[in-house]
Write a protein that holds these residues in place. Sequence first.
Motif, PDB file in Angstrom:
ATOM      1  N   GLY A 113       4.578   4.517  11.035  1.00  6.65           N
ATOM      2  CA  GLY A 113       5.612   5.711  12.062  1.00  6.65           C
ATOM      3  C   GLY A 113       4.677   6.743  12.592  1.00  6.65           C
ATOM      4  N   LYS A 114       5.437   7.947  12.645  1.00  2.49           N
ATOM      5  CA  LYS A 114       5.013   9.417  13.434  1.00  2.49           C
ATOM      6  C   LYS A 114       3.977  10.012  12.360  1.00  2.49           C
ATOM      7  CE  LYS A 114       6.287  14.009  15.392  1.00  2.49           C
ATOM      8  NZ  LYS A 114       7.960  14.467  16.130  1.00  2.49           N
ATOM      9  N   ASN A 115       4.446   9.607  11.606  1.00  2.00           N
ATOM     10  CA  ASN A 115       3.870  10.046  10.211  1.00  2.00           C
ATOM     11  C   ASN A 115       3.556   9.560   8.575  1.00  2.00           C
ATOM     12  OD1 ASN A 115       3.823  12.994  11.038  1.00  2.00           O
ATOM     13  ND2 ASN A 115       6.703  12.447  10.215  1.00  2.00           N
ATOM     14  N   VAL A 116       4.176   8.161   9.212  1.00  2.00           N
ATOM     15  CA  VAL A 116       3.660   7.260   7.628  1.00  2.00           C
ATOM     16  C   VAL A 116       3.598   6.232   8.284  1.00  2.00           C
ATOM     17  CG1 VAL A 116       4.217   6.683   5.916  1.00  2.00           C
ATOM     18  CG2 VAL A 116       5.549   8.589   6.132  1.00  2.00           C
ATOM     19  N   SER A 117       2.602   5.349   7.751  1.00  2.00           N
ATOM     20  CA  SER A 117       1.787   4.066   8.122  1.00  2.00           C
ATOM     21  C   SER A 117       1.378   3.232   6.474  1.00  2.00           C
ATOM     22  CB  SER A 117       0.591   3.650   8.745  1.00  2.00           C
ATOM     23  OG  SER A 117      -0.597   4.214   8.227  1.00  2.00           O
ATOM     24  N   VAL A 118       2.316   1.970   6.524  1.00  3.36           N
ATOM     25  CA  VAL A 118       2.073   0.691   5.270  1.00  3.36           C
ATOM     26  C   VAL A 118       0.456  -0.336   5.659  1.00  3.36           C
ATOM     27  CG1 VAL A 118       3.223  -0.390   3.832  1.00  3.36           C
ATOM     28  CG2 VAL A 118       4.136   1.841   4.858  1.00  3.36           C
ATOM     29  N   ARG A 119      -0.175   0.048   4.598  1.00  2.00           N
ATOM     30  CA  ARG A 119      -1.220  -0.888   4.816  1.00  2.00           C
ATOM     31  C   ARG A 119      -0.702  -2.497   3.782  1.00  2.00           C
ATOM     32  NH1 ARG A 119      -4.879   2.964   5.976  1.00  2.00           N
ATOM     33  NH2 ARG A 119      -5.378   3.242   3.408  1.00  2.00           N
ATOM     34  N   ALA A 120      -1.130  -3.213   4.094  1.00  2.77           N
ATOM     35  CA  ALA A 120      -1.656  -4.395   2.752  1.00  2.77           C
ATOM     36  C   ALA A 120      -3.061  -4.880   3.024  1.00  2.77           C
ATOM     37  CB  ALA A 120      -0.290  -5.716   3.208  1.00  2.77           C
ATOM     38  N   LEU A 121      -3.700  -5.254   1.928  1.00  2.00           N
ATOM     39  CA  LEU A 121      -4.659  -5.662   1.529  1.00  2.00           C
ATOM     40  C   LEU A 121      -4.837  -6.415   0.257  1.00  2.00           C
ATOM     41  CD1 LEU A 121      -5.941  -1.628   1.611  1.00  2.00           C
ATOM     42  CD2 LEU A 121      -5.856  -3.404   3.287  1.00  2.00           C
ATOM     43  N   SER A 122      -5.887  -7.425   0.901  1.00  2.00           N
ATOM     44  CA  SER A 122      -6.291  -8.152  -0.545  1.00  2.00           C
ATOM     45  C   SER A 122      -8.089  -8.858  -0.735  1.00  2.00           C
ATOM     46  CB  SER A 122      -5.498  -9.509   0.603  1.00  2.00           C
ATOM     47  OG  SER A 122      -5.263 -10.782  -0.203  1.00  2.00           O
ATOM     48  N   ALA A 123      -7.872  -9.313  -1.474  1.00  2.00           N
ATOM     49  CA  ALA A 123      -9.867  -9.550  -1.543  1.00  2.00           C
ATOM     50  C   ALA A 123      -9.681 -10.733  -2.977  1.00  2.00           C
ATOM     51  CB  ALA A 123     -10.412  -8.211  -2.282  1.00  2.00           C
ATOM     52  N   VAL A 124     -10.760 -12.014  -2.287  1.00  2.00           N
ATOM     53  CA  VAL A 124     -10.357 -12.919  -3.430  1.00  2.00           C
ATOM     54  C   VAL A 124     -11.965 -13.266  -3.889  1.00  2.00           C
ATOM     55  CG1 VAL A 124     -10.704 -15.687  -3.097  1.00  2.00           C
ATOM     56  CG2 VAL A 124      -8.348 -14.134  -1.940  1.00  2.00           C
ATOM     57  N   ASN A 125     -12.610 -13.164  -5.221  1.00  2.00           N
ATOM     58  CA  ASN A 125     -13.281 -13.316  -5.293  1.00  2.00           C
ATOM     59  C   ASN A 125     -13.702 -14.245  -5.801  1.00  2.00           C
ATOM     60  OD1 ASN A 125     -15.253 -10.600  -5.226  1.00  2.00           O
ATOM     61  ND2 ASN A 125     -12.919  -9.921  -5.482  1.00  2.00           N
ATOM     62  N   VAL A 126     -14.995 -15.628  -5.623  1.00  2.00           N
ATOM     63  CA  VAL A 126     -15.325 -17.094  -6.049  1.00  2.00           C
ATOM     64  C   VAL A 126     -16.676 -16.660  -6.938  1.00  2.00           C
ATOM     65  CG1 VAL A 126     -14.913 -19.353  -5.950  1.00  2.00           C
ATOM     66  CG2 VAL A 126     -13.239 -17.549  -5.368  1.00  2.00           C
ATOM     67  N   GLN A 127     -16.774 -16.522  -8.188  1.00  2.00           N
ATOM     68  CA  GLN A 127     -18.208 -16.895  -8.496  1.00  2.00           C
ATOM     69  C   GLN A 127     -18.390 -17.995  -9.157  1.00  2.00           C
ATOM     70  OE1 GLN A 127     -20.110 -13.220 -10.426  1.00  2.00           O
ATOM     71  NE2 GLN A 127     -22.204 -14.036  -9.926  1.00  2.00           N
ATOM     72  N   GLY A 128     -18.733 -19.041  -9.268  1.00  2.00           N
ATOM     73  CA  GLY A 128     -18.847 -20.556 -10.435  1.00  2.00           C
ATOM     74  C   GLY A 128     -17.476 -20.747 -10.424  1.00  2.00           C
ATOM     75  N   LYS A 129     -17.236 -20.783 -12.162  1.00  2.00           N
ATOM     76  CA  LYS A 129     -15.610 -21.060 -11.693  1.00  2.00           C
ATOM     77  C   LYS A 129     -14.583 -20.043 -12.441  1.00  2.00           C
ATOM     78  CE  LYS A 129     -17.300 -25.602 -15.289  1.00  2.00           C
ATOM     79  NZ  LYS A 129     -17.722 -25.066 -17.075  1.00  2.00           N
ATOM     80  N   ASN A 130     -15.328 -18.828 -11.972  1.00  2.00           N
ATOM     81  CA  ASN A 130     -14.196 -17.653 -12.124  1.00  2.00           C
ATOM     82  C   ASN A 130     -13.976 -16.900 -10.485  1.00  2.00           C
ATOM     83  OD1 ASN A 130     -15.019 -17.344 -15.118  1.00  2.00           O
ATOM     84  ND2 ASN A 130     -17.118 -16.866 -14.777  1.00  2.00           N
ATOM     85  N   SER A 131     -12.958 -16.953 -11.054  1.00  2.00           N
ATOM     86  CA  SER A 131     -12.291 -16.235  -9.529  1.00  2.00           C
ATOM     87  C   SER A 131     -11.482 -15.746  -9.727  1.00  2.00           C
ATOM     88  CB  SER A 131     -11.831 -17.339  -8.316  1.00  2.00           C
ATOM     89  OG  SER A 131     -10.715 -18.893  -9.639  1.00  2.00           O
ATOM     90  N   GLN A 132     -10.837 -14.798  -8.449  1.00  2.00           N
ATOM     91  CA  GLN A 132      -9.747 -13.920  -8.940  1.00  2.00           C
ATOM     92  C   GLN A 132      -9.614 -12.915  -7.300  1.00  2.00           C
ATOM     93  OE1 GLN A 132     -11.908  -9.246  -9.505  1.00  2.00           O
ATOM     94  NE2 GLN A 132     -11.421 -10.047 -11.647  1.00  2.00           N
ATOM     95  N   TRP A 133      -7.966 -12.671  -7.713  1.00  2.00           N
ATOM     96  CA  TRP A 133      -7.727 -11.980  -6.293  1.00  2.00           C
ATOM     97  C   TRP A 133      -6.603 -10.877  -6.642  1.00  2.00           C
ATOM     98  CZ3 TRP A 133      -1.859 -13.680  -4.846  1.00  2.00           C
ATOM     99  CH2 TRP A 133      -1.553 -13.375  -3.895  1.00  2.00           C
ATOM    100  N   ASN A 134      -7.115 -10.043  -5.205  1.00  2.00           N
ATOM    101  CA  ASN A 134      -6.402  -8.650  -5.152  1.00  2.00           C
ATOM    102  C   ASN A 134      -5.292  -8.291  -4.692  1.00  2.00           C
ATOM    103  OD1 ASN A 134      -8.157  -6.683  -8.015  1.00  2.00           O
ATOM    104  ND2 ASN A 134      -9.199  -8.102  -7.140  1.00  2.00           N
ATOM    105  N   ALA A 135      -4.810  -8.017  -4.587  1.00  2.00           N
ATOM    106  CA  ALA A 135      -3.543  -8.074  -3.582  1.00  2.00           C
ATOM    107  C   ALA A 135      -3.174  -5.946  -3.487  1.00  2.00           C
ATOM    108  CB  ALA A 135      -2.568  -8.561  -3.658  1.00  2.00           C
TER     109      ALA A 135
END
Length: 291
Positions: free
Chosen positions: A192-214
Amino acid sequence: AIYTNPALAGTGRDTLNRDGGRLASLYRNQWAMPGHNPYNSNYFGYDQKISDGLGNWGAYFIHDAAGKKGAFRTIQANAVYAYELPIVRNKLNVRYGMSIGYKHVSISSDKLTYEDQIDWTRGVVRESTDPGQSVGKSNMDINVGAVIYQSNWFLGFGIHNVQQPLYDYLGTEENRLLRRYQWLGGYTIGQGKNVSVRALSAVNVQGKNSQWNASLTAVTNGFEISAGWRKCLNEFFNTDAIIFSAQFSAKNLRVFYGFEYTVSALRSYAPTSHEVGLALPFTINQYFREF
């Protein structure tokens, strides 16, 4: 930013929204509670755009301390370079980046607790007969990444520990640090004129370990506030933590605070994490940039 993906080097903006330098620091205190401080991390970084023809450069330093009195420590220093190419000029661009540096990991045996020190009725009261020695290992650290973006969205991919460095402390097995793969994405949902909204996401994978951030972030008049979560993507598929953060910008200073609350079964032992950060964006002298 440049630790997460080296292709982000040189993306800082000055107070007039021009290409500028960026000096940043971040302190993280993870899973802290009274009398229990298991993990601390310190980050310092600088990056800037050189020119359209010469690309972007940066450098960062990290010091991590984990365990009682920092028994397990990591020291890392990297140089970063990134270059940008337009796919569709002024509409779609791609950036490539690489960081090369030095990482030293050490374990201080005198700060560890061994089984023969424990009396199961009185606690840790004995001297250990274990002849363990403090050990340290050093390796080259190599990371690569790429980001493709338009004005309202971006997608990124990065690989950490490209050469899978060997950290073999005891000499009994090949203990290599596995590659870590990361996918990043962001999209401006509404503006908008003074406000904006963003969506962010990140997925990490290392061997058997993995996680998702949003997360979702609202931005207005130099103030940002975010809410999100982190979920493990292994066989348990548990939500690990909910995350809140805020950032305030005033002239040439940006102040960041992040809070995480553990919602998994780990919360009884490691309920919260905190982050505090400072960033100083500034204008690059035009003569210096051209020179």
